[in-house]
Motif scaffolding. Structure first.
Motif, PDB file in Angstrom:
ATOM      1  N   GLN A  17      51.891  55.971  80.894  1.00  0.00           N
ATOM      2  CA  GLN A  17      50.457  56.012  81.174  1.00  0.00           C
ATOM      3  C   GLN A  17      49.668  55.446  79.999  1.00  0.00           C
ATOM      4  OE1 GLN A  17      49.124  56.604  84.073  1.00  0.00           O
ATOM      5  NE2 GLN A  17      47.042  56.303  83.333  1.00  0.00           N
ATOM      6  N   PHE A  18      50.075  55.768  78.779  1.00  0.00           N
ATOM      7  CA  PHE A  18      49.420  55.243  77.583  1.00  0.00           C
ATOM      8  C   PHE A  18      49.501  53.715  77.571  1.00  0.00           C
ATOM      9  CE2 PHE A  18      49.812  53.666  73.230  1.00  0.00           C
ATOM     10  CZ  PHE A  18      48.607  54.108  72.690  1.00  0.00           C
ATOM     11  N   LYS A  19      50.672  53.185  77.846  1.00  0.00           N
ATOM     12  CA  LYS A  19      50.849  51.733  77.868  1.00  0.00           C
ATOM     13  C   LYS A  19      50.017  51.094  78.978  1.00  0.00           C
ATOM     14  CE  LYS A  19      55.490  51.536  75.870  1.00  0.00           C
ATOM     15  NZ  LYS A  19      56.880  51.143  76.104  1.00  0.00           N
ATOM     16  N   ALA A  20      49.973  51.732  80.135  1.00  0.00           N
ATOM     17  CA  ALA A  20      49.194  51.198  81.252  1.00  0.00           C
ATOM     18  C   ALA A  20      47.702  51.212  80.921  1.00  0.00           C
ATOM     19  CB  ALA A  20      49.466  51.998  82.520  1.00  0.00           C
ATOM     20  N   GLU A  21      47.221  52.276  80.292  1.00  0.00           N
ATOM     21  CA  GLU A  21      45.807  52.345  79.901  1.00  0.00           C
ATOM     22  C   GLU A  21      45.484  51.241  78.895  1.00  0.00           C
ATOM     23  OE1 GLU A  21      43.254  54.442  80.802  1.00  0.00           O
ATOM     24  OE2 GLU A  21      44.439  55.636  82.199  1.00  0.00           O
ATOM     25  N   ALA A  22      46.376  51.043  77.933  1.00  0.00           N
ATOM     26  CA  ALA A  22      46.152  49.988  76.944  1.00  0.00           C
ATOM     27  C   ALA A  22      46.150  48.607  77.605  1.00  0.00           C
ATOM     28  CB  ALA A  22      47.227  50.046  75.850  1.00  0.00           C
ATOM     29  N   ARG A  23      47.078  48.370  78.518  1.00  0.00           N
ATOM     30  CA  ARG A  23      47.135  47.092  79.240  1.00  0.00           C
ATOM     31  C   ARG A  23      45.867  46.911  80.076  1.00  0.00           C
ATOM     32  NH1 ARG A  23      51.536  43.988  81.032  1.00  0.00           N
ATOM     33  NH2 ARG A  23      52.338  44.671  79.032  1.00  0.00           N
ATOM     34  N   CYS A  24      45.443  47.967  80.738  1.00  0.00           N
ATOM     35  CA  CYS A  24      44.228  47.910  81.556  1.00  0.00           C
ATOM     36  C   CYS A  24      43.020  47.559  80.696  1.00  0.00           C
ATOM     37  CB  CYS A  24      44.012  49.261  82.257  1.00  0.00           C
ATOM     38  SG  CYS A  24      42.505  49.338  83.225  1.00  0.00           S
ATOM     39  N   ASN A  25      42.921  48.171  79.523  1.00  0.00           N
ATOM     40  CA  ASN A  25      41.795  47.881  78.639  1.00  0.00           C
ATOM     41  C   ASN A  25      41.841  46.445  78.134  1.00  0.00           C
ATOM     42  OD1 ASN A  25      40.584  50.369  78.930  1.00  0.00           O
ATOM     43  ND2 ASN A  25      41.785  51.272  77.284  1.00  0.00           N
ATOM     44  N   LYS A  26      43.030  45.929  77.916  1.00  0.00           N
ATOM     45  CA  LYS A  26      43.150  44.529  77.516  1.00  0.00           C
ATOM     46  C   LYS A  26      42.674  43.618  78.650  1.00  0.00           C
ATOM     47  CE  LYS A  26      46.194  40.906  75.933  1.00  0.00           C
ATOM     48  NZ  LYS A  26      47.532  40.471  75.619  1.00  0.00           N
ATOM     49  N   MET A  27      43.095  43.926  79.865  1.00  0.00           N
ATOM     50  CA  MET A  27      42.682  43.125  81.014  1.00  0.00           C
ATOM     51  C   MET A  27      41.162  43.211  81.205  1.00  0.00           C
ATOM     52  SD  MET A  27      45.902  44.259  83.407  1.00  0.00           S
ATOM     53  CE  MET A  27      45.445  43.455  84.916  1.00  0.00           C
ATOM     54  N   LYS A  81      33.396  33.803  76.367  1.00  0.00           N
ATOM     55  CA  LYS A  81      34.463  33.663  75.370  1.00  0.00           C
ATOM     56  C   LYS A  81      35.747  33.247  76.067  1.00  0.00           C
ATOM     57  CE  LYS A  81      32.552  37.179  72.351  1.00  0.00           C
ATOM     58  NZ  LYS A  81      32.825  38.318  71.489  1.00  0.00           N
ATOM     59  N   SER A  82      36.562  32.491  75.374  1.00  0.00           N
ATOM     60  CA  SER A  82      37.864  32.097  75.904  1.00  0.00           C
ATOM     61  C   SER A  82      38.850  31.949  74.757  1.00  0.00           C
ATOM     62  CB  SER A  82      37.747  30.787  76.697  1.00  0.00           C
ATOM     63  OG  SER A  82      37.318  29.749  75.857  1.00  0.00           O
ATOM     64  N   GLY A  83      40.093  31.779  75.111  1.00  0.00           N
ATOM     65  CA  GLY A  83      41.135  31.551  74.110  1.00  0.00           C
ATOM     66  C   GLY A  83      41.242  32.679  73.101  1.00  0.00           C
ATOM     67  N   GLU A  84      41.265  32.296  71.847  1.00  0.00           N
ATOM     68  CA  GLU A  84      41.433  33.243  70.747  1.00  0.00           C
ATOM     69  C   GLU A  84      40.302  34.268  70.694  1.00  0.00           C
ATOM     70  OE1 GLU A  84      43.445  35.001  67.649  1.00  0.00           O
ATOM     71  OE2 GLU A  84      44.134  33.271  68.790  1.00  0.00           O
ATOM     72  N   GLN A  85      39.077  33.833  70.969  1.00  0.00           N
ATOM     73  CA  GLN A  85      37.942  34.759  70.953  1.00  0.00           C
ATOM     74  C   GLN A  85      38.109  35.839  72.027  1.00  0.00           C
ATOM     75  OE1 GLN A  85      34.560  32.148  71.462  1.00  0.00           O
ATOM     76  NE2 GLN A  85      33.960  32.424  69.320  1.00  0.00           N
ATOM     77  N   ALA A 112      39.510  41.413  73.513  1.00  0.00           N
ATOM     78  CA  ALA A 112      40.362  42.317  74.288  1.00  0.00           C
ATOM     79  C   ALA A 112      41.126  43.261  73.366  1.00  0.00           C
ATOM     80  CB  ALA A 112      41.326  41.519  75.163  1.00  0.00           C
ATOM     81  N   HIS A 113      41.572  42.744  72.241  1.00  0.00           N
ATOM     82  CA  HIS A 113      42.291  43.570  71.267  1.00  0.00           C
ATOM     83  C   HIS A 113      41.386  44.668  70.713  1.00  0.00           C
ATOM     84  CE1 HIS A 113      45.321  44.615  68.326  1.00  0.00           C
ATOM     85  NE2 HIS A 113      44.403  44.554  67.388  1.00  0.00           N
ATOM     86  N   THR A 114      40.098  44.367  70.511  1.00  0.00           N
ATOM     87  CA  THR A 114      39.185  45.396  70.002  1.00  0.00           C
ATOM     88  C   THR A 114      39.046  46.540  71.006  1.00  0.00           C
ATOM     89  OG1 THR A 114      37.165  44.360  70.858  1.00  0.00           O
ATOM     90  CG2 THR A 114      37.846  43.760  68.618  1.00  0.00           C
ATOM     91  N   LEU A 115      39.104  46.218  72.308  1.00  0.00           N
ATOM     92  CA  LEU A 115      39.029  47.284  73.312  1.00  0.00           C
ATOM     93  C   LEU A 115      40.283  48.146  73.305  1.00  0.00           C
ATOM     94  CD1 LEU A 115      37.336  45.812  76.497  1.00  0.00           C
ATOM     95  CD2 LEU A 115      36.354  47.170  74.663  1.00  0.00           C
ATOM     96  N   VAL A 116      41.426  47.517  73.131  1.00  0.00           N
ATOM     97  CA  VAL A 116      42.675  48.280  73.068  1.00  0.00           C
ATOM     98  C   VAL A 116      42.634  49.203  71.856  1.00  0.00           C
ATOM     99  CG1 VAL A 116      45.179  48.134  72.763  1.00  0.00           C
ATOM    100  CG2 VAL A 116      44.007  46.550  74.309  1.00  0.00           C
TER     101      VAL A 116
END
Length: 105
Positions: A22-32, A43-47, A52-56
């Protein structure tokens, strides 16, 4: 060890496994969700990946999904409502769970 002890250990192991998944799924969901929000911000690419990483990271620091919703709402500055963000997150979570299950086999 008794049968009861074995069952208890199996239950605890399953619980720990389910929590990890569940933790992994929540993190993946937040990235998406972050990638979706980044696209709305142009924003696209690296930005987009960085956002997305900041949300995770934010979701790890504060385990309440509403923290993520509040951050995205503020960052989108009127491009989407909190309800739209919650709805988007709700549609992404089953996809994230399915991806995690496929990866762990």
């Amino acid at each position: 060890m008794t049968t009861f002890d074995n069952r208890e250990q199996a239950f605890e192991a399953k619980f720990a496994h389910d929590e990890e998944m569940q933790f992994k799924a929540e993190a993946r969901c937040n990235k998406m969700l972050g990638l979706w929000a980044a696209a709305k911000m142009g924003k696209s690419g690296e930005q987009a990946e960085t956002y997305a990483h900041t949300l995770v990271t934010a979701s790890i620091e504060g385990s309440d999904p509403e923290d993520v919703v509040r951050k995205v709402t503020a960052d989108l500055q009127g491009r989407a409502t909190s309800d739209e963000i919650r709805q988007r997150r709700a549609t992404l979570l089953p996809d994230a769970q399915a991806q995690i299950l496929l990866e762990t086999g």
